[in-house]
Design a protein around this motif. Structure first.
Motif, mmCIF file in Angstrom:
data_model
loop_
_atom_site.group_PDB
_atom_site.id
_atom_site.type_symbol
_atom_site.label_atom_id
_atom_site.label_comp_id
_atom_site.label_asym_id
_atom_site.label_seq_id
_atom_site.Cartn_x
_atom_site.Cartn_y
_atom_site.Cartn_z
ATOM 1 N N SER A 142 -8.604 -0.931 -6.272
ATOM 2 C CA SER A 142 -7.581 -1.956 -6.455
ATOM 3 C C SER A 142 -6.320 -1.414 -7.109
ATOM 4 O O SER A 142 -5.224 -1.962 -6.932
ATOM 5 C CB SER A 142 -8.140 -3.112 -7.291
ATOM 6 N N VAL A 143 -6.456 -0.315 -7.843
ATOM 7 C CA VAL A 143 -5.309 0.277 -8.542
ATOM 8 C C VAL A 143 -4.242 0.744 -7.547
ATOM 9 O O VAL A 143 -3.047 0.728 -7.850
ATOM 10 C CB VAL A 143 -5.784 1.447 -9.434
ATOM 11 N N LEU A 144 -4.676 1.146 -6.349
ATOM 12 C CA LEU A 144 -3.711 1.614 -5.354
ATOM 13 C C LEU A 144 -2.863 0.472 -4.801
ATOM 14 O O LEU A 144 -1.780 0.701 -4.281
ATOM 15 C CB LEU A 144 -4.448 2.315 -4.200
ATOM 16 N N HIS A 145 -3.324 -0.742 -4.946
ATOM 17 C CA HIS A 145 -2.610 -1.876 -4.374
ATOM 18 C C HIS A 145 -1.817 -2.699 -5.380
ATOM 19 O O HIS A 145 -0.651 -3.030 -5.141
ATOM 20 C CB HIS A 145 -3.587 -2.812 -3.646
ATOM 21 N N PHE A 146 -2.409 -3.056 -6.513
ATOM 22 C CA PHE A 146 -1.920 -4.187 -7.300
ATOM 23 C C PHE A 146 -0.482 -4.049 -7.762
ATOM 24 O O PHE A 146 0.339 -4.944 -7.513
ATOM 25 C CB PHE A 146 -2.826 -4.432 -8.508
ATOM 26 N N ARG A 147 -0.138 -2.978 -8.438
ATOM 27 C CA ARG A 147 1.170 -2.938 -9.092
ATOM 28 C C ARG A 147 2.318 -2.833 -8.093
ATOM 29 O O ARG A 147 3.354 -3.473 -8.255
ATOM 30 C CB ARG A 147 1.235 -1.776 -10.086
ATOM 31 N N GLY A 148 2.155 -2.050 -7.040
ATOM 32 C CA GLY A 148 3.225 -1.923 -6.046
ATOM 33 C C GLY A 148 3.139 -2.971 -4.961
ATOM 34 O O GLY A 148 4.155 -3.456 -4.464
ATOM 35 N N GLY A 149 1.908 -3.311 -4.571
ATOM 36 C CA GLY A 149 1.706 -4.311 -3.537
ATOM 37 C C GLY A 149 2.320 -3.920 -2.206
ATOM 38 O O GLY A 149 2.423 -2.737 -1.863
ATOM 39 N N ARG A 150 2.761 -4.900 -1.473
ATOM 40 C CA ARG A 150 3.294 -4.711 -0.130
ATOM 41 C C ARG A 150 4.431 -3.699 -0.085
ATOM 42 O O ARG A 150 4.545 -2.899 0.857
ATOM 43 C CB ARG A 150 3.763 -6.068 0.396
ATOM 44 N N ARG A 151 5.302 -3.703 -1.101
ATOM 45 C CA ARG A 151 6.494 -2.857 -1.048
ATOM 46 C C ARG A 151 6.157 -1.372 -1.112
ATOM 47 O O ARG A 151 6.983 -0.536 -0.722
ATOM 48 C CB ARG A 151 7.476 -3.235 -2.161
ATOM 49 N N ASN A 152 4.980 -1.006 -1.603
ATOM 50 C CA ASN A 152 4.592 0.401 -1.683
ATOM 51 C C ASN A 152 3.607 0.799 -0.595
ATOM 52 O O ASN A 152 2.971 1.842 -0.679
ATOM 53 C CB ASN A 152 3.995 0.715 -3.063
ATOM 54 N N ILE A 153 3.494 -0.036 0.433
ATOM 55 C CA ILE A 153 2.627 0.259 1.571
ATOM 56 C C ILE A 153 3.484 0.186 2.823
ATOM 57 O O ILE A 153 4.014 -0.879 3.169
ATOM 58 C CB ILE A 153 1.456 -0.750 1.662
ATOM 59 N N ASP A 154 3.644 1.305 3.499
ATOM 60 C CA ASP A 154 4.516 1.393 4.666
ATOM 61 C C ASP A 154 4.092 0.375 5.726
ATOM 62 O O ASP A 154 2.977 0.440 6.246
ATOM 63 C CB ASP A 154 4.458 2.814 5.228
ATOM 64 N N SER A 155 4.981 -0.557 6.049
ATOM 65 C CA SER A 155 4.635 -1.622 6.992
ATOM 66 C C SER A 155 4.535 -1.114 8.428
ATOM 67 O O SER A 155 3.924 -1.778 9.267
ATOM 68 C CB SER A 155 5.664 -2.754 6.905
ATOM 69 N N SER A 156 5.114 0.057 8.718
ATOM 70 C CA SER A 156 4.947 0.614 10.057
ATOM 71 C C SER A 156 3.557 1.217 10.236
ATOM 72 O O SER A 156 3.051 1.324 11.353
ATOM 73 C CB SER A 156 6.018 1.680 10.335
ATOM 74 N N VAL A 157 2.948 1.618 9.126
ATOM 75 C CA VAL A 157 1.575 2.145 9.154
ATOM 76 C C VAL A 157 0.571 1.004 9.053
ATOM 77 O O VAL A 157 -0.428 0.962 9.781
ATOM 78 C CB VAL A 157 1.364 3.144 7.994
ATOM 79 N N TYR A 158 0.845 0.068 8.148
ATOM 80 C CA TYR A 158 -0.042 -1.074 7.926
ATOM 81 C C TYR A 158 0.753 -2.379 8.047
ATOM 82 O O TYR A 158 1.150 -2.971 7.046
ATOM 83 C CB TYR A 158 -0.700 -0.984 6.552
ATOM 84 N N PRO A 159 1.007 -2.839 9.294
ATOM 85 C CA PRO A 159 1.675 -4.142 9.451
ATOM 86 C C PRO A 159 0.857 -5.270 8.827
ATOM 87 O O PRO A 159 1.414 -6.248 8.341
ATOM 88 C CB PRO A 159 1.756 -4.310 10.979
#
Length: 370
Positions: A142-159
């Protein structure tokens, strides 16, 4: 419960204060004044020293102090496939202090690299330990997701974030498999996020980032359970819940009640290391959700943020209070967190650190006598 398997009545969260020698070796390496071999030599020697010290104190589980890391989480996450570290605009804000400006983001499909350096870190620890159980500490998924959330996950890789969470769960399933193959039988997942989900301030910030905050605890439980679903019976996994720990400061506050039913009742780990050193963690009532049986709650009643020793009778009384909500046989004792979540370390001396760990061992012996 047998006290010949983890968690132990007297246990440890993991990170330890870095010596001046180790800090200087890391500084020389990052300044280009020495090579990695020279740094590794110092790291190896310092790890051997603190492993021997932990065993001498009577701890049955020992760590390498996280001596090869700068951060408790970023060092591991940056070496996952699809993740990169970067210099952020600002650090993580604690009470009156801010970390270095560092973060991670997802730029490609997630995966676990069988050449991940921390597999080698664990193997060295296992070879160094004499009688105790070598314990590996890693950040929870969960640490990889929570603080950055959507903005830190490339939407072209993970729409779709659903696909991201599925890959995150599969990645950690591989993490578990590879560390087990390396000989790990005691794995601890460190997770600040469950405590953040107890904080109205942190939940509000998550909603501002566009997260469905009410859904997160169920998502994180599903990810963890998928990652751990086929683990071998002799691999003991614990989850350490922390409200932040940097230079003796903290981030979140709030008791466990908002997440307790999901966390203690649904997440398929063997033990929970629960911070209980201040009133910010609330009372012991949420322990009623711990299922009767083999699951353990390791009470973090000894603070790692200051050097003063808690009165032993006060700690014993609090353990007795906790046993009103879950059997004493399902309780253990530890510091509330590590002593150095980052290489800077908390504001106490190394002597005080060892005194704290000895205090945990002595109180546990007096309380459980087993």
């Amino acid at each position: 419960m047998s006290q010949y398997q983890p968690p132990f009545r007297a246990d440890t969260v993991g990170s330890l204060l870095r010596s001046d020698e180790l800090k200087q070796a890391r500084r020389r390496f990052h300044a280009g004044e020495s090579d990695y071999a020279a740094l590794r030599t110092v790291e190896d020697a310092e790890i051997r020293r603190v492993v021997a010290k932990q065993e001498a104190l009577g701890l049955k589980a020992v760590t390498d102090g996280e001596f090869r890391r700068a951060w408790w989480h970023f060092d591991f996450l940056e070496d996952l496939k699809g993740v990169e570290g970067y210099s952020s605009d600002q650090g993580i804000q604690f009470q009156g202090r801010q970390t270095q400006a560092r973060s991670v983001r997802v730029t490609d499909k997630l995966g676990f690299d069988p050449e991940h350096p921390m597999l080698g870190h664990f193997r060295f620890l296992a070879e160094t330990v004499d009688k105790a159980t070598p314990k590996m500490t890693l950040p929870s998924p969960s640490v990889l997701h929570f603080r950055g959330g959507r903005r830190n996950i490339d939407s072209s890789v993970y729409p779709s974030l659903d696909t991201f969470f599925a890959d995150l769960a599969d990645t950690y399933r591989d993490v578990v498999k590879h560390f087990y193959a390396a000989g790990c039988r005691y794995l601890q997942l460190d997770d600040t996020v469950w405590a953040y989900l107890c904080s109205e301030k942190e939940l509000a910030a998550a909603r501002e980032r566009g997260e469905d905050a009410d859904r997160l605890q169920h998502l994180y439980a599903e990810v963890l359970n998928h990652a751990l679903a086929d683990r071998p019976d002799d691999l003991h996994v614990s989850l350490h819940v922390c409200r932040g720990n940097f230079r003796s400061t903290w981030i979140s506050e709030g008791g466990y009640e908002p997440v307790a039913e999901t966390l203690l009742g649904r997440v398929d780990v063997d033990a929970y290391f629960l911070e209980y050193d201040t009133e910010r963690a609330g009372g012991f009532e949420p322990l009623r959700f711990l299922p009767e049986g083999h699951k353990q709650a390791v009470l973090g009643l000894i603070t790692s943020k200051t050097g003063e020793l808690e009165p032993a009778d006060t700690v014993s009384a609090r353990i007795a209070e906790a046993s009103r909500y879950t059997p004493l046989s399902q309780l253990c004792l530890s510091p509330q967190c590590g002593f150095a979540s980052t290489e800077e370390g908390n504001l106490l001396s190394e002597t005080q650190q060892w005194d704290k760990l000895r205090h945990v061992v002595d109180i546990a012996k007096a309380v459980w006598q087993d």
